[in-house]
Design an enzyme around this catalytic site. Structure first.
Site, PDB file in Angstrom:
ATOM      1  N   HIS A   1      -1.732  -1.032 -11.682  1.00 21.94           N
ATOM      2  CA  HIS A   1      -3.147  -0.531 -10.900  1.00 21.94           C
ATOM      3  C   HIS A   1      -3.988  -1.723 -11.055  1.00 21.94           C
ATOM      4  O   HIS A   1      -4.605  -2.273 -11.911  1.00 21.94           O
ATOM      5  CB  HIS A   1      -3.017   0.658 -10.542  1.00 21.94           C
ATOM      6  CG  HIS A   1      -3.414   1.791  -9.462  1.00 21.94           C
ATOM      7  ND1 HIS A   1      -4.822   1.261  -9.521  1.00 21.94           N
ATOM      8  CD2 HIS A   1      -3.085   2.412  -8.359  1.00 21.94           C
ATOM      9  CE1 HIS A   1      -5.598   2.147  -7.711  1.00 21.94           C
ATOM     10  NE2 HIS A   1      -4.547   2.436  -7.921  1.00 21.94           N
TER      11      HIS A   1
ATOM     12  N   HIS B   1       1.137  -1.674   0.226  1.00 17.84           N
ATOM     13  CA  HIS B   1       0.386  -0.134   0.282  1.00 17.84           C
ATOM     14  C   HIS B   1       0.695   1.210   0.589  1.00 17.84           C
ATOM     15  O   HIS B   1       1.418   1.512  -1.222  1.00 17.84           O
ATOM     16  CB  HIS B   1      -0.776  -0.045   1.571  1.00 17.84           C
ATOM     17  CG  HIS B   1      -2.439   0.973   1.334  1.00 17.84           C
ATOM     18  ND1 HIS B   1      -2.329   2.078   0.029  1.00 17.84           N
ATOM     19  CD2 HIS B   1      -3.368   0.962   1.719  1.00 17.84           C
ATOM     20  CE1 HIS B   1      -2.731   2.982   0.766  1.00 17.84           C
ATOM     21  NE2 HIS B   1      -3.992   2.551   2.114  1.00 17.84           N
TER      22      HIS B   1
ATOM     23  N   ASP C   1       3.136   5.490  -7.878  1.00 22.23           N
ATOM     24  CA  ASP C   1       4.535   5.925  -6.956  1.00 22.23           C
ATOM     25  C   ASP C   1       5.385   5.581  -7.736  1.00 22.23           C
ATOM     26  O   ASP C   1       6.825   5.387  -7.103  1.00 22.23           O
ATOM     27  CB  ASP C   1       4.502   3.819  -6.330  1.00 22.23           C
ATOM     28  CG  ASP C   1       3.402   4.635  -4.884  1.00 22.23           C
ATOM     29  OD1 ASP C   1       3.341   5.361  -3.993  1.00 22.23           O
ATOM     30  OD2 ASP C   1       2.581   3.298  -5.418  1.00 22.23           O
TER      31      ASP C   1
HETATM   32  C1  LIG Z   1      -1.130  -2.767  -8.456  1.00 23.81           C
HETATM   33  C2  LIG Z   1      -0.853  -4.388  -8.589  1.00 23.81           C
HETATM   34  C3  LIG Z   1      -0.250  -4.713  -7.374  1.00 23.81           C
HETATM   35  C4  LIG Z   1      -2.611  -4.675  -9.327  1.00 23.81           C
HETATM   36  O1  LIG Z   1      -2.041  -5.717  -9.985  1.00 23.81           O
HETATM   37  P1  LIG Z   1      -3.572  -6.925 -10.573  1.00 23.81           P
HETATM   38  O2  LIG Z   1      -4.148  -5.362 -10.592  1.00 23.81           O
HETATM   39  O3  LIG Z   1      -4.017  -7.306  -9.267  1.00 23.81           O
HETATM   40  O4  LIG Z   1      -2.372  -7.711 -11.634  1.00 23.81           O
HETATM   41  P2  LIG Z   1      -2.281  -8.438 -11.422  1.00 23.81           P
HETATM   42  O5  LIG Z   1      -1.609  -9.214 -10.487  1.00 23.81           O
HETATM   43  O6  LIG Z   1      -3.868  -9.602 -11.735  1.00 23.81           O
HETATM   44  O7  LIG Z   1      -1.739  -8.448 -12.973  1.00 23.81           O
HETATM   45  C5  LIG Z   1      -2.363  -8.598 -14.771  1.00 23.81           C
HETATM   46  C6  LIG Z   1      -0.969  -8.718 -15.480  1.00 23.81           C
HETATM   47  O8  LIG Z   1       0.113  -8.098 -15.462  1.00 23.81           O
HETATM   48  C7  LIG Z   1       1.101  -8.246 -14.381  1.00 23.81           C
HETATM   49  N1  LIG Z   1       1.796  -7.165 -13.982  1.00 23.81           N
HETATM   50  C8  LIG Z   1       0.863  -6.863 -13.277  1.00 23.81           C
HETATM   51  N2  LIG Z   1       1.503  -5.806 -13.346  1.00 23.81           N
HETATM   52  C9  LIG Z   1       3.458  -5.961 -13.221  1.00 23.81           C
HETATM   53  C10 LIG Z   1       4.174  -5.541 -12.770  1.00 23.81           C
HETATM   54  N3  LIG Z   1       4.208  -4.418 -12.516  1.00 23.81           N
HETATM   55  N4  LIG Z   1       5.566  -5.819 -13.778  1.00 23.81           N
HETATM   56  C11 LIG Z   1       5.049  -7.170 -14.849  1.00 23.81           C
HETATM   57  N5  LIG Z   1       3.834  -7.598 -14.899  1.00 23.81           N
HETATM   58  C12 LIG Z   1       2.533  -6.736 -14.539  1.00 23.81           C
HETATM   59  C13 LIG Z   1       0.462  -9.590 -13.992  1.00 23.81           C
HETATM   60  O9  LIG Z   1       2.451 -10.655 -14.130  1.00 23.81           O
HETATM   61  C14 LIG Z   1      -0.400 -10.280 -14.947  1.00 23.81           C
HETATM   62  O10 LIG Z   1       0.633 -10.909 -16.043  1.00 23.81           O
HETATM   63  P3  LIG Z   1      -0.947 -12.859 -16.512  1.00 23.81           P
HETATM   64  O11 LIG Z   1      -1.778 -12.044 -17.530  1.00 23.81           O
HETATM   65  O12 LIG Z   1       0.738 -12.485 -18.054  1.00 23.81           O
HETATM   66  O13 LIG Z   1      -0.396 -13.652 -15.205  1.00 23.81           O
HETATM   67  C15 LIG Z   1       0.551  -4.304  -9.686  1.00 23.81           C
HETATM   68  O14 LIG Z   1      -0.128  -4.321 -10.986  1.00 23.81           O
HETATM   69  C16 LIG Z   1       2.077  -4.523  -9.383  1.00 23.81           C
HETATM   70  O15 LIG Z   1       1.847  -5.607  -8.514  1.00 23.81           O
HETATM   71  N6  LIG Z   1       2.759  -3.409  -9.588  1.00 23.81           N
HETATM   72  C17 LIG Z   1       3.353  -3.314  -8.978  1.00 23.81           C
HETATM   73  C18 LIG Z   1       3.338  -2.848  -7.968  1.00 23.81           C
HETATM   74  C19 LIG Z   1       3.309  -1.264  -7.597  1.00 23.81           C
HETATM   75  O16 LIG Z   1       3.394  -0.667  -8.215  1.00 23.81           O
HETATM   76  N7  LIG Z   1       2.141  -1.042  -6.061  1.00 23.81           N
HETATM   77  C20 LIG Z   1       1.929   0.175  -6.010  1.00 23.81           C
HETATM   78  C21 LIG Z   1       0.069   0.318  -6.973  1.00 23.81           C
HETATM   79  S1  LIG Z   1      -0.533   1.785  -6.084  1.00 23.81           S
END
Ligand SMILES: CC(C)(COP(=O)(O)OP(=O)(O)OC[C@H]1O[C@@H](n2cnc3c(N)ncnc32)[C@H](O)[C@@H]1OP(=O)(O)O)[C@@H](O)C(=O)NCCC(=O)NCCS
Length: 429
Positions: free
Chosen positions: A307, A268, A363
């Site tokens: 996101h 978060h 971020d």
């Molecule tokens: C923010 C986050 C948790 C959202 O996750 P989510 O909506 O649940 O998305 P998912 O985890 O289902 O990912 C969907 C797809 O995109 C990919 N993906 C998501 N974020 C990614 C990233 N930052 N880098 C590379 N691949 C990513 C996943 O591997 C998945 O690919 P697949 O379909 O081949 O398996 C995720 O994008 C993430 O971990 N980002 C990095 C951490 C971050 O910046 N957090 C701050 C949020 S404000």
């Protein structure tokens, strides 16, 4: 059949039910009537992590993740970040309208005159271990304020509520600054009422032996904008904690401490720290393509990308990128920005990121700005918490006034053993 209804046929019983659809939702409690027999509890929904459940009605923040829209009380975030101060936005979140000049003056006056901490609170903070994490100090001290203000228990009194709201918004920068000064081993600095909210925060952070702290206006404005961008984000993890804890009518100090605890987690409030570590690890622009290939092979994620809600762009990221340039004009360029820009450029042309709708989030650039301002990484979530405090409090107030809300208490699907006999300890194998 009336429009705006949903017809459900239960194939277990062949019975059909009609439930109203309102605002694109059905009420989970309308499913309770769907039973297989008189001793059946009734149908429930199963939704771990609230992936598809609205827990409240809210008039505070609107997000359209597909279009990249964020609005507070109807005003686009871009306009608020351009035209308002943080305290003006705090007023908007709290009361639903932008203040008149007179209202703003009195709001700023009240908050400014509640920035001082009780001396025993200062002593309390002095008791933390020299290496205490600023976020742990922040959370614990906010909770401790509950012992200083017993009137905070009167959550149904509008006057008392406003009093605590003003106190909390006033005191969070003081606590944040003291937790920073404690961590770096400097004496605490008292608030200076001549300064604006953000300038005073900078005063409490960075004043050394000079008789009067003079804040750099560009840095003060940049911090103010960062607070605005973080001020609310509807039902995120920490806001959900705020609503859930305060639904028991716990006082707002305890509830804000709980919300800040949720914010402390790396998923978060801690992601910007991970971005900095990632950029450090990449080391130079030339290493970006190879790093992206490793991300695509699934070795790790690109931090600051993607996101849960925004699937087009995060509107806050665009604003932050502009703020970064203004900050670097004062601080000199953070060398990590070149790596970040190159990373963004290559990723946004790459099919892997485009097809998955992965864009820079808030971020991606905020950590680079904070580092350029010479903040240690530990304090990043505390800065986030200062910005988010008005949002938590607006959501708290809205929840208390919502006649439909009661103590938050989800259901569960029990998966443990069924009834079994007690075995005395000497007979257990
Ligand atoms: C923010 C986050 C948790 C959202 O996750 P989510 O909506 O649940 O998305 P998912 O985890 O289902 O990912 C969907 C797809 O995109 C990919 N993906 C998501 N974020 C990614 C990233 N930052 N880098 C590379 N691949 C990513 C996943 O591997 C998945 O690919 P697949 O379909 O081949 O398996 C995720 O994008 C993430 O971990 N980002 C990095 C951490 C971050 O910046 N957090 C701050 C949020 S404000």
């Amino acid at each position: 059949m009336p429009e705006n209804t949903l017809t459900i046929t239960d194939n277990r019983t062949n019975k059909t039910y009609t439930v109203p659809v309102e605002n694109g939702t059905i009420r989970a409690m309308d499913l309770r009537q769907i039973k297989t027999g008189s001793d059946d509890f009734g149908l429930m929904t199963y939704d771990p992590a609230f992936m598809n459940t609205a827990s409240c009605k809210s008039a505070i923040t609107y997000i359209d993740g597909d279009k990249g829209i964020l609005r507070y009380r109807g005003y686009p975030i871009e306009v608020l970040a351009e035209r308002c101060t943080f305290l003006e936005v705090a007023y908007l979140l709290m009361f639903g309208e932008l203040p008149t000049e007179k209202e703003l003056k009195s709001w700023v006056y009240d908050i400014t005159h509640h920035t001082m901490l009780h001396e025993t609170t200062k002593k309390f903070m002095e008791g933390f271990r020299y290496s205490a994490h600023p976020m742990s100090m922040f959370v614990s001290t906010i909770a401790a304020l509950s012992s200083v203000y017993p009137d905070a228990k009167l959550v149904h009194s509008p006057v008392d509520r406003t009093h605590q709201i003003v106190r909390l918004i006033g005191k969070v920068p003081s606590i944040a600054a003291m937790s920073y000064r404690h961590n770096v081993g400097f004496p605490y600095v008292y608030p200076d009422n001549d300064l604006s909210y953000t300038e005073n925060f900078m005063n409490m952070l960075w004043k050394m032996v000079e008789p009067k702290y003079v804040a750099n206006p560009a840095i003060a404005r940049a911090l103010d904008i960062l607070f605005i961008l973080h001020a609310d984000h509807e039902q995120n993890c920490s806001t959900n904690a705020m609503r859930s804890v305060s639904s028991s009518q716990a006082d707002p100090y305890l509830s804000v401490a709980s919300a800040a605890s949720a914010l402390a987690g790396p998923l978060h409030g801690g992601a910007n720290e991970e971005v900095l570590k990632m950029l450090d690890e990449i080391g130079s622009k030339d290493h970006v393509p190879a790093y992206i290939e490793r991300v695509k092979r699934g070795e790790f994620r690109l931090m600051g990308f993607g996101h849960r809600v925004y699937k087009n762009h995060d509107p806050r990221a665009k604003i932050i990128k502009r703020v970064a340039d203004e900050v670097f004009d004062v601080t000199g360029k953070n060398p990590l920005i070149d790596i970040a820009v190159e990373l963004e450029r290559i990723a946004l042309q790459d099919d892997y990121f485009v097809t998955r709708k992965l864009y820079p989030n808030v971020d991606f650039y905020s950590g680079i700005i904070y580092e350029a301002m010479k903040f240690p990484m530990d304090i990043f979530p505390v800065l986030f918490a200062i910005g988010r405090t008005p949002g938590w409090l607006a959501q708290w107030q809205e929840m208390l006034l919502d006649k439909e809300q009661r103590i938050a208490r989800p259901r569960q699907i029990y998966f443990g053993p069924s009834k079994r006999d007690y075995v005395p300890i000497e007979k257990r194998s």
